[in-house]
Write a protein that holds these residues in place. Structure first.
Motif, PDB file in Angstrom:
ATOM      1  N   LEU A  79      65.440  75.857  60.428  1.00 39.46           N
ATOM      2  CA  LEU A  79      65.301  76.943  59.461  1.00 39.46           C
ATOM      3  C   LEU A  79      66.688  77.264  58.935  1.00 39.46           C
ATOM      4  N   MET A  80      66.920  77.000  57.669  1.00 43.94           N
ATOM      5  CA  MET A  80      68.265  76.989  57.103  1.00 43.94           C
ATOM      6  C   MET A  80      68.455  78.059  56.032  1.00 43.94           C
ATOM      7  N   ASP A  81      69.401  78.968  56.269  1.00 40.89           N
ATOM      8  CA  ASP A  81      69.845  79.837  55.188  1.00 40.89           C
ATOM      9  C   ASP A  81      70.803  79.035  54.324  1.00 40.89           C
ATOM     10  N   LEU A  82      70.980  79.433  53.063  1.00 37.17           N
ATOM     11  CA  LEU A  82      71.805  78.637  52.161  1.00 37.17           C
ATOM     12  C   LEU A  82      73.255  79.072  52.123  1.00 37.17           C
ATOM     13  N   ARG A  83      73.493  80.365  52.276  1.00 39.00           N
ATOM     14  CA  ARG A  83      74.860  80.869  52.174  1.00 39.00           C
ATOM     15  C   ARG A  83      75.290  81.381  53.542  1.00 39.00           C
ATOM     16  N   LEU A  84      76.259  80.686  54.105  1.00 36.43           N
ATOM     17  CA  LEU A  84      76.630  80.907  55.503  1.00 36.43           C
ATOM     18  C   LEU A  84      78.072  81.378  55.647  1.00 36.43           C
ATOM     19  N   GLY A  85      78.559  82.080  54.637  1.00 36.67           N
ATOM     20  CA  GLY A  85      79.932  82.561  54.708  1.00 36.67           C
ATOM     21  C   GLY A  85      80.909  81.444  54.430  1.00 36.67           C
ATOM     22  N   ALA A  86      82.115  81.564  54.990  1.00 37.22           N
ATOM     23  CA  ALA A  86      83.133  80.532  54.785  1.00 37.22           C
ATOM     24  C   ALA A  86      82.702  79.238  55.463  1.00 37.22           C
ATOM     25  N   GLY A  87      83.110  78.121  54.886  1.00 41.75           N
ATOM     26  CA  GLY A  87      82.769  76.840  55.489  1.00 41.75           C
ATOM     27  C   GLY A  87      81.630  76.154  54.769  1.00 41.75           C
ATOM     28  N   MET A  88      80.943  75.300  55.486  1.00 39.81           N
ATOM     29  CA  MET A  88      79.895  74.465  54.915  1.00 39.81           C
ATOM     30  C   MET A  88      78.697  75.287  54.457  1.00 39.81           C
ATOM     31  N   SER A  89      78.175  74.968  53.286  1.00 39.03           N
ATOM     32  CA  SER A  89      76.985  75.657  52.781  1.00 39.03           C
ATOM     33  C   SER A  89      75.727  75.134  53.450  1.00 39.03           C
ATOM     34  N   GLY A  90      74.654  75.866  53.279  1.00 31.91           N
ATOM     35  CA  GLY A  90      73.382  75.413  53.822  1.00 31.91           C
ATOM     36  C   GLY A  90      72.911  74.120  53.180  1.00 31.91           C
ATOM     37  N   ALA A  91      73.148  73.965  51.875  1.00 30.94           N
ATOM     38  CA  ALA A  91      72.731  72.738  51.192  1.00 30.94           C
ATOM     39  C   ALA A  91      73.505  71.534  51.717  1.00 30.94           C
ATOM     40  N   GLU A  92      74.821  71.688  51.900  1.00 30.06           N
ATOM     41  CA  GLU A  92      75.628  70.584  52.420  1.00 30.06           C
ATOM     42  C   GLU A  92      75.225  70.251  53.848  1.00 30.06           C
ATOM     43  N   SER A  93      74.965  71.278  54.641  1.00 34.34           N
ATOM     44  CA  SER A  93      74.504  71.066  56.008  1.00 34.34           C
ATOM     45  C   SER A  93      73.175  70.305  56.011  1.00 34.34           C
ATOM     46  N   THR A  94      72.283  70.683  55.096  1.00 31.74           N
ATOM     47  CA  THR A  94      70.993  70.001  54.977  1.00 31.74           C
ATOM     48  C   THR A  94      71.192  68.518  54.660  1.00 31.74           C
ATOM     49  N   ARG A  95      72.116  68.231  53.754  1.00 35.82           N
ATOM     50  CA  ARG A  95      72.381  66.832  53.385  1.00 35.82           C
ATOM     51  C   ARG A  95      72.877  66.035  54.583  1.00 35.82           C
ATOM     52  N   LEU A  96      73.788  66.619  55.363  1.00 31.02           N
ATOM     53  CA  LEU A  96      74.334  65.910  56.514  1.00 31.02           C
ATOM     54  C   LEU A  96      73.288  65.735  57.613  1.00 31.02           C
ATOM     55  N   ILE A  97      72.452  66.739  57.806  1.00 34.41           N
ATOM     56  CA  ILE A  97      71.383  66.623  58.795  1.00 34.41           C
ATOM     57  C   ILE A  97      70.432  65.487  58.416  1.00 34.41           C
ATOM     58  N   GLY A  98      70.149  65.358  57.132  1.00 32.24           N
ATOM     59  CA  GLY A  98      69.270  64.280  56.675  1.00 32.24           C
ATOM     60  C   GLY A  98      69.817  62.896  56.943  1.00 32.24           C
ATOM     61  N   GLY A  99      71.123  62.792  57.140  1.00 32.27           N
ATOM     62  CA  GLY A  99      71.728  61.509  57.424  1.00 32.27           C
ATOM     63  C   GLY A  99      71.800  61.160  58.892  1.00 32.27           C
ATOM     64  N   LEU A 100      71.320  62.055  59.754  1.00 30.53           N
ATOM     65  CA  LEU A 100      71.341  61.795  61.188  1.00 30.53           C
ATOM     66  C   LEU A 100      70.245  60.798  61.573  1.00 30.53           C
ATOM     67  N   PRO A 101      70.413  60.070  62.682  1.00 31.87           N
ATOM     68  CA  PRO A 101      69.314  59.246  63.188  1.00 31.87           C
ATOM     69  C   PRO A 101      68.135  60.144  63.582  1.00 31.87           C
ATOM     70  N   ARG A 102      66.952  59.802  63.139  1.00 33.37           N
ATOM     71  CA  ARG A 102      65.741  60.589  63.429  1.00 33.37           C
ATOM     72  C   ARG A 102      65.983  62.076  63.154  1.00 33.37           C
ATOM     73  N   PRO A 103      66.308  62.414  61.913  1.00 26.17           N
ATOM     74  CA  PRO A 103      66.672  63.798  61.600  1.00 26.17           C
ATOM     75  C   PRO A 103      65.490  64.755  61.668  1.00 26.17           C
ATOM     76  N   PRO A 104      65.744  66.004  62.065  1.00 25.15           N
ATOM     77  CA  PRO A 104      64.694  67.022  61.976  1.00 25.15           C
ATOM     78  C   PRO A 104      64.459  67.350  60.511  1.00 25.15           C
ATOM     79  N   ARG A 105      63.362  68.011  60.234  1.00 28.87           N
ATOM     80  CA  ARG A 105      63.067  68.441  58.872  1.00 28.87           C
ATOM     81  C   ARG A 105      63.680  69.819  58.647  1.00 28.87           C
ATOM     82  N   VAL A 106      64.145  70.059  57.443  1.00 35.91           N
ATOM     83  CA  VAL A 106      64.827  71.309  57.118  1.00 35.91           C
ATOM     84  C   VAL A 106      63.955  72.154  56.210  1.00 35.91           C
ATOM     85  N   LEU A 107      63.698  73.380  56.642  1.00 39.63           N
ATOM     86  CA  LEU A 107      62.975  74.368  55.836  1.00 39.63           C
ATOM     87  C   LEU A 107      63.953  75.469  55.469  1.00 39.63           C
ATOM     88  N   VAL A 108      64.240  75.600  54.196  1.00 38.08           N
ATOM     89  CA  VAL A 108      65.158  76.641  53.741  1.00 38.08           C
ATOM     90  C   VAL A 108      64.445  77.997  53.816  1.00 38.08           C
TER      91      VAL A 108
END
Length: 205
Positions: free
Chosen positions: A50-79
Protein backbone atom coordinates in the motif's frame (compact mmCIF):
# COMPACT_ATOMS: atom_id res chain seq x y z
CA UNK A 1 -3.38 -14.64 4.16
CA UNK A 2 -2.45 -11.51 2.21
CA UNK A 3 0.83 -10.03 3.47
CA UNK A 4 0.79 -6.23 3.45
CA UNK A 5 3.51 -3.59 3.50
CA UNK A 6 2.26 -0.13 4.55
CA UNK A 7 4.16 2.80 3.03
CA UNK A 8 3.26 6.23 4.41
CA UNK A 9 5.34 8.93 6.04
CA UNK A 10 2.69 9.61 8.70
CA UNK A 11 2.82 7.14 11.63
CA UNK A 12 -0.80 7.87 12.60
CA UNK A 13 -1.96 6.81 9.13
CA UNK A 14 -0.02 3.56 9.29
CA UNK A 15 -1.40 2.87 12.77
CA UNK A 16 -4.98 3.42 11.58
CA UNK A 17 -4.52 1.19 8.55
CA UNK A 18 -2.95 -1.56 10.65
CA UNK A 19 -5.98 -1.52 12.97
CA UNK A 20 -8.29 -1.96 9.98
CA UNK A 21 -6.32 -4.85 8.51
CA UNK A 22 -5.96 -6.60 11.86
CA UNK A 23 -9.75 -6.96 11.82
CA UNK A 24 -10.00 -8.20 8.23
CA UNK A 25 -9.21 -11.83 8.97
CA UNK A 26 -7.40 -12.56 5.71
CA UNK A 27 -4.69 -9.88 5.86
CA UNK A 28 -1.55 -9.42 7.91
CA UNK A 29 0.69 -6.35 8.05
CA UNK A 30 4.23 -7.69 7.75
CA UNK A 31 6.04 -4.37 7.51
CA UNK A 32 5.82 -0.59 7.61
CA UNK A 33 7.91 1.99 5.76
CA UNK A 34 8.06 5.77 6.03
CA UNK A 35 10.24 6.31 2.94
CA UNK A 36 10.46 5.01 -0.59
CA UNK A 37 13.88 3.55 0.10
CA UNK A 38 12.52 1.54 3.04
CA UNK A 39 9.62 0.37 0.90
CA UNK A 40 11.94 -1.08 -1.74
CA UNK A 41 14.01 -2.83 0.92
CA UNK A 42 10.99 -4.37 2.68
CA UNK A 43 8.89 -5.15 -0.39
CA UNK A 44 10.12 -8.74 -0.92
CA UNK A 45 8.26 -9.83 2.24
CA UNK A 46 4.85 -8.63 1.01
CA UNK A 47 2.13 -9.72 -1.39
CA UNK A 48 0.63 -6.23 -1.70
CA UNK A 49 2.29 -2.88 -1.01
CA UNK A 50 0.00 0.00 0.00
CA UNK A 51 1.88 3.01 -1.33
CA UNK A 52 1.43 6.69 -0.64
CA UNK A 53 2.84 8.87 -3.42
CA UNK A 54 4.44 11.74 -1.54
CA UNK A 55 6.82 10.58 1.15
CA UNK A 56 8.68 13.73 2.08
CA UNK A 57 12.34 14.11 1.18
CA UNK A 58 13.88 11.30 -0.82
CA UNK A 59 12.35 8.79 -3.19
CA UNK A 60 8.76 9.35 -4.31
CA UNK A 61 6.07 6.73 -4.16
CA UNK A 62 6.02 6.46 -7.96
CA UNK A 63 9.79 5.88 -8.14
CA UNK A 64 9.57 3.35 -5.32
CA UNK A 65 6.78 1.59 -7.23
CA UNK A 66 8.96 1.41 -10.34
CA UNK A 67 11.88 -0.10 -8.42
CA UNK A 68 9.65 -2.61 -6.64
CA UNK A 69 8.34 -3.74 -10.02
CA UNK A 70 11.88 -4.60 -11.02
CA UNK A 71 12.42 -6.98 -8.11
CA UNK A 72 12.37 -10.77 -8.60
CA UNK A 73 8.79 -11.94 -7.97
CA UNK A 74 7.65 -8.43 -7.05
CA UNK A 75 4.61 -7.76 -4.86
CA UNK A 76 1.76 -5.80 -6.39
CA UNK A 77 1.51 -2.11 -5.54
CA UNK A 78 -1.79 -0.44 -4.67
CA UNK A 79 -1.51 3.33 -4.41
CA UNK A 80 -3.44 4.80 -1.48
CA UNK A 81 -3.13 8.56 -1.44
CA UNK A 82 -4.93 11.88 -1.14
CA UNK A 83 -3.56 13.10 -4.48
CA UNK A 84 -5.59 12.70 -7.66
CA UNK A 85 -3.96 15.02 -10.18
CA UNK A 86 -3.35 13.76 -13.70
CA UNK A 87 0.39 13.90 -13.06
CA UNK A 88 0.17 11.77 -9.92
CA UNK A 89 -2.17 9.24 -11.50
CA UNK A 90 -0.23 8.74 -14.72
CA UNK A 91 3.13 8.64 -12.93
CA UNK A 92 1.90 5.87 -10.64
CA UNK A 93 0.27 3.82 -13.38
CA UNK A 94 3.24 4.15 -15.71
CA UNK A 95 5.51 3.11 -12.83
CA UNK A 96 3.59 -0.17 -12.60
CA UNK A 97 0.97 0.37 -9.88
CA UNK A 98 -1.76 -2.27 -10.00
CA UNK A 99 -4.36 0.08 -8.55
CA UNK A 100 -5.06 3.61 -7.38
CA UNK A 101 -7.35 4.49 -4.49
CA UNK A 102 -7.95 7.69 -2.57
CA UNK A 103 -7.67 7.75 1.21
CA UNK A 104 -11.32 8.75 1.61
CA UNK A 105 -12.41 5.39 0.14
CA UNK A 106 -14.79 3.42 2.39
CA UNK A 107 -13.09 0.69 4.41
CA UNK A 108 -14.94 -2.10 2.61
CA UNK A 109 -13.85 -0.70 -0.77
CA UNK A 110 -10.24 -0.62 0.40
CA UNK A 111 -10.36 -4.21 1.62
CA UNK A 112 -12.03 -5.38 -1.59
CA UNK A 113 -9.42 -3.52 -3.65
CA UNK A 114 -6.56 -5.20 -1.79
CA UNK A 115 -8.09 -8.62 -2.37
CA UNK A 116 -8.64 -7.84 -6.06
CA UNK A 117 -5.09 -6.60 -6.54
CA UNK A 118 -3.76 -9.69 -4.77
CA UNK A 119 -5.72 -11.79 -7.30
CA UNK A 120 -3.99 -10.00 -10.16
CA UNK A 121 -6.66 -7.46 -11.05
CA UNK A 122 -6.23 -3.73 -11.73
CA UNK A 123 -8.33 -1.41 -9.58
CA UNK A 124 -9.07 2.29 -10.06
CA UNK A 125 -11.10 4.50 -7.74
CA UNK A 126 -14.11 5.98 -9.58
CA UNK A 127 -12.75 9.57 -9.42
CA UNK A 128 -9.45 8.33 -10.82
CA UNK A 129 -11.16 6.41 -13.61
CA UNK A 130 -13.21 9.52 -14.38
CA UNK A 131 -10.03 11.61 -14.68
CA UNK A 132 -8.54 9.09 -17.07
CA UNK A 133 -11.71 9.11 -19.15
CA UNK A 134 -11.68 12.91 -19.29
CA UNK A 135 -8.01 12.93 -20.23
CA UNK A 136 -8.30 10.34 -22.96
CA UNK A 137 -11.88 10.71 -24.13
CA UNK A 138 -12.56 10.91 -27.84
CA UNK A 139 -15.77 10.18 -29.78
CA UNK A 140 -16.27 6.42 -29.58
CA UNK A 141 -12.57 5.89 -28.89
CA UNK A 142 -11.43 2.75 -30.65
CA UNK A 143 -9.00 0.19 -29.29
CA UNK A 144 -5.64 -0.33 -30.92
CA UNK A 145 -4.84 -3.81 -32.29
CA UNK A 146 -2.68 -4.48 -29.21
CA UNK A 147 -5.48 -3.37 -26.87
CA UNK A 148 -7.93 -5.68 -28.67
CA UNK A 149 -5.47 -8.54 -28.18
CA UNK A 150 -5.31 -7.80 -24.47
CA UNK A 151 -9.09 -7.61 -24.04
CA UNK A 152 -9.42 -10.93 -25.86
CA UNK A 153 -6.96 -12.53 -23.45
CA UNK A 154 -8.77 -10.94 -20.50
CA UNK A 155 -12.00 -12.43 -21.84
CA UNK A 156 -10.24 -15.82 -21.93
CA UNK A 157 -9.54 -15.46 -18.20
CA UNK A 158 -5.79 -14.81 -18.34
CA UNK A 159 -4.09 -12.85 -15.55
CA UNK A 160 -1.86 -9.85 -16.26
CA UNK A 161 1.21 -12.04 -15.84
CA UNK A 162 -0.12 -14.66 -18.24
CA UNK A 163 -0.99 -11.96 -20.79
CA UNK A 164 2.53 -10.56 -20.50
CA UNK A 165 4.01 -14.00 -21.22
CA UNK A 166 1.62 -14.61 -24.10
CA UNK A 167 2.45 -11.30 -25.79
CA UNK A 168 6.14 -11.17 -24.79
CA UNK A 169 5.76 -7.84 -23.00
CA UNK A 170 6.24 -6.78 -19.39
CA UNK A 171 3.48 -7.02 -16.81
CA UNK A 172 3.78 -3.25 -16.27
CA UNK A 173 3.05 -2.73 -19.98
CA UNK A 174 -0.06 -4.90 -19.68
CA UNK A 175 -1.25 -2.78 -16.75
CA UNK A 176 -0.63 0.41 -18.70
CA UNK A 177 -2.62 -0.94 -21.65
CA UNK A 178 -5.48 -1.88 -19.32
CA UNK A 179 -5.61 1.64 -17.90
CA UNK A 180 -5.97 3.04 -21.43
CA UNK A 181 -8.57 0.38 -22.30
CA UNK A 182 -10.62 1.22 -19.20
CA UNK A 183 -10.54 4.92 -20.10
CA UNK A 184 -11.53 4.34 -23.72
CA UNK A 185 -14.38 2.00 -22.80
CA UNK A 186 -15.43 4.13 -19.79
CA UNK A 187 -15.20 1.25 -17.32
CA UNK A 188 -13.12 0.58 -14.20
CA UNK A 189 -12.59 -3.19 -14.20
CA UNK A 190 -11.79 -6.18 -16.40
CA UNK A 191 -15.34 -7.58 -16.50
CA UNK A 192 -16.74 -4.24 -17.60
CA UNK A 193 -14.09 -3.90 -20.31
CA UNK A 194 -14.98 -7.28 -21.82
CA UNK A 195 -18.71 -6.55 -21.63
CA UNK A 196 -18.44 -3.16 -23.33
CA UNK A 197 -15.97 -4.41 -25.93
CA UNK A 198 -18.37 -7.22 -26.86
CA UNK A 199 -21.31 -4.80 -27.04
CA UNK A 200 -19.36 -2.48 -29.34
CA UNK A 201 -18.29 -5.38 -31.54
CA UNK A 202 -14.61 -4.85 -30.82
CA UNK A 203 -13.84 -8.50 -30.07
CA UNK A 204 -13.39 -11.10 -32.76
CA UNK A 205 -14.80 -13.90 -30.62
Amino acid sequence: MIRLLLVDDHPVVRKGLRAVFDQAGDMAVTGEAATGEEAVRLAPGADVVLMDLRLGAGMSGAESTRLIGGLPRPPRVLVLTTYDTDGDIFAAIEAGAAGYLLKDAPTDDLLDAIRAVARGETILAPPVAARLVTRMRSPRASLSPREVEIVLLVADGLSNRQIARELFISEATVKSHLVHIYAKLEVDNRTGAVKVARRRGLLRR
